[in-house]
Design an enzyme around this catalytic site. Structure first.
Site, PDB file in Angstrom:
ATOM      1  N   TRP A 243      -5.993  10.407 -14.680  1.00 34.43           N
ATOM      2  CA  TRP A 243      -5.411  11.087 -13.517  1.00 34.43           C
ATOM      3  C   TRP A 243      -6.045  12.448 -13.271  1.00 34.43           C
ATOM      4  CZ3 TRP A 243      -3.803   8.010 -10.175  1.00 34.43           C
ATOM      5  CH2 TRP A 243      -3.148   6.831 -10.536  1.00 34.43           C
TER       6      TRP A 243
ATOM      7  N   ASP B  79      -0.127  18.489 -12.382  1.00 29.55           N
ATOM      8  CA  ASP B  79       0.371  17.166 -12.011  1.00 29.55           C
ATOM      9  C   ASP B  79       1.403  16.740 -13.062  1.00 29.55           C
ATOM     10  OD1 ASP B  79       0.806  14.506 -11.474  1.00 29.55           O
ATOM     11  OD2 ASP B  79      -1.319  13.926 -11.456  1.00 29.55           O
TER      12      ASP B  79
ATOM     13  N   LYS C 220       7.646   7.476 -11.253  1.00 27.93           N
ATOM     14  CA  LYS C 220       7.659   7.424 -12.707  1.00 27.93           C
ATOM     15  C   LYS C 220       9.027   7.893 -13.209  1.00 27.93           C
ATOM     16  CE  LYS C 220       3.277   6.578 -12.029  1.00 27.93           C
ATOM     17  NZ  LYS C 220       2.177   7.478 -11.772  1.00 27.93           N
TER      18      LYS C 220
HETATM   19  C1  LIG Z   1       0.919   7.586 -11.054  1.00 25.82           C
HETATM   20  C2  LIG Z   1       0.220   8.887 -11.164  1.00 25.82           C
HETATM   21  C3  LIG Z   1      -0.529   9.423 -10.096  1.00 25.82           C
HETATM   22  C4  LIG Z   1      -0.751   8.671  -8.806  1.00 25.82           C
HETATM   23  O1  LIG Z   1       0.428   8.535  -8.095  1.00 25.82           O
HETATM   24  P1  LIG Z   1       0.461   7.809  -6.666  1.00 25.82           P
HETATM   25  O2  LIG Z   1       1.843   8.130  -6.212  1.00 25.82           O
HETATM   26  O3  LIG Z   1       0.220   6.358  -6.907  1.00 25.82           O
HETATM   27  O4  LIG Z   1      -0.579   8.415  -5.815  1.00 25.82           O
HETATM   28  C5  LIG Z   1      -1.108  10.660 -10.264  1.00 25.82           C
HETATM   29  N1  LIG Z   1      -0.960  11.355 -11.404  1.00 25.82           N
HETATM   30  C6  LIG Z   1      -0.259  10.876 -12.448  1.00 25.82           C
HETATM   31  C7  LIG Z   1      -0.129  11.690 -13.698  1.00 25.82           C
HETATM   32  C8  LIG Z   1       0.356   9.633 -12.352  1.00 25.82           C
HETATM   33  O5  LIG Z   1       1.064   9.148 -13.378  1.00 25.82           O
END
Ligand SMILES: *Cc1c(COP(=O)(O)O)cnc(C)c1O
Length: 361
Positions: free
Chosen positions: A102, A172, A196
């Site tokens: 990511w 993030d 998540k």
């Molecule tokens: C799932 C995830 C993303 C991407 O998320 P989307 O909503 O599918 O764009 C980005 N960063 C992390 C850490 C993730 O777990």
């Protein structure tokens, strides 16, 4: 029909009380005469949902007043693409610490709109550790430094994210937001896709210091402009109302359960239980991440013989444990154990792993 323990990395399991409430309110939301997905986002009933969700999220995460909260469509990846447009000037340097898939994605999304540089990366080691702070090569004039708090695929998590002097840190938190108390004032901004740990897919949350949002940024369409979005209360166009509502129910559930301090304790116990099942298996199961970098949320693990993977997946599913297949990048297994995963679910997985080893060992 019975609900299994669902270890999906995302879209991930939601708390059963949330699903039940959504079910009960599906045909008619309160006394509006229609479902929440069938009414105007500008009407009183939905605005109340939107405002209450923000207020509850502020309580849950202890968000200070000088931080704005935005609800955005397009997921975390879209936020990643918009970060340089909103938080950097044209051609300005932005620094990225890359600790997994990511972090790499965030860098890739930023690259067209800024001079995106890698300040540190653990890719050469297969993303199994955290880069030593003393070895980060930061740009003193960077608009921000980007970090991935928890790498959902590689199972690597910062236990404490370093600050970067005057350079704001943007992190993030897609897969670890609300999993433990967090001092937001250490960050310029944090963001998370909801699917998540915060609710359903289709909505993301961006929490940003107001003074950073007021900086110029780069020319961008109003819909991509976080300042304009803030003025429009995240409703410049029709927002994902259902997702916003579901996120609100999930946040309320977390408050009712006792808040992030309670989840921090549960999550620590869940992770300790699962890692000890892996480490105590005498090499039958294996997790390759450095101990101090292991994620509390996503636990990738491998069987000593990949020929047993298919049997492990079939038999775990039959035992009521689903979505354990690892990401295609890594193979093996992965158990995602977010806030909605009860301790009993992790105990059931640990017990199953032991039985499986006895049967097939
Ligand atoms: C799932 C995830 C993303 C991407 O998320 P989307 O909503 O599918 O764009 C980005 N960063 C992390 C850490 C993730 O777990």
């Amino acid at each position: 029909m019975s609900r299994a323990y669902n270890f999906s990395p995302g879209p991930a399991a939601l708390p059963e009380p949330v699903l039940r409430q959504a079910q009960a309110e599906m045909l008619e939301y309160r006394d509006s005469g229609a479902s929440i997905v069938e009414i105007s986002h500008r009407g009183e009933a939905f605005l109340e949902v939107a405002h209450r969700t923000e207020a509850d999220l502020r309580t849950l995460l202890s968000i200070p007043d000088d931080y704005a909260v935005l609800f955005t469509a397009g997921g975390a990846t879209t936020v990643q693409a918009l970060l340089p447009l909103n938080f950097a000037n044209a051609g300005q340097t932005v620094d990225y610490v890359v600790t997994g898939h990511w972090g790499k994605t965030a860098l890739k999304q930023a690259a067209p709109s800024a001079d995106a540089r890698i300040a540190a990366s653990t890719e050469a080691g297969g993303f199994r550790s955290l880069p030593a702070r003393g070895e980060w090569t930061e740009s003193p004039d960077a608009a921000y430094l980007h970090v991935t708090a928890n790498e959902t695929i590689h199972g690597v998590e910062f236990r404490e994210i370093p600050t970067a002097g005057d350079v704001p840190v943007i992190a993030d938190f897609s897969s670890s937001i609300a999993s433990e108390p967090l001092d937001i004032t250490r960050f310029g901004a944090i963001y998370a896709g909801a699917q998540k740990n915060l609710g359903p897919v289709g909505i993301a949350v961006l929490i940003a210091r107001r003074d950073l949002l007021e900086r110029a940024g780069q020319p961008r369409a109003p819909i991509f402009d976080y300042r304009t979005q803030l003025e429009g209360e995240s409703m410049l166009n029709t927002p994902p109302t259902w997702n916003w509502y579901m996120l609100g129910l999930t946040v309320k559930w977390m408050l009712d359960e006792g808040g992030v301090a309670v989840f921090a304790e549960r999550n620590a116990r869940k992770a300790a239980l699962l890692y000890s099942a892996i480490d105590g298996s005498g090499g039958y199961y294996r997790n390759d991440v450095a101990i101090d970098a292991r994620s509390r949320m996503n636990v990738p693990f491998f069987l000593h013989d990949p020929a047993l993977d298919a049997a492990f997946l079939t038999e775990s599913k039959a035992a009521g444990l689903v979505a354990l297949k690892g990401h295609r990048v890594l193979g093996g297994m992965r158990a995602s154990i977010y806030n909605a995963m009860p301790e009993a679910g992790v105990q059931a997985l640990a017990d199953f792993m032991q039985e499986f080893q006895q049967r097939h060992g």
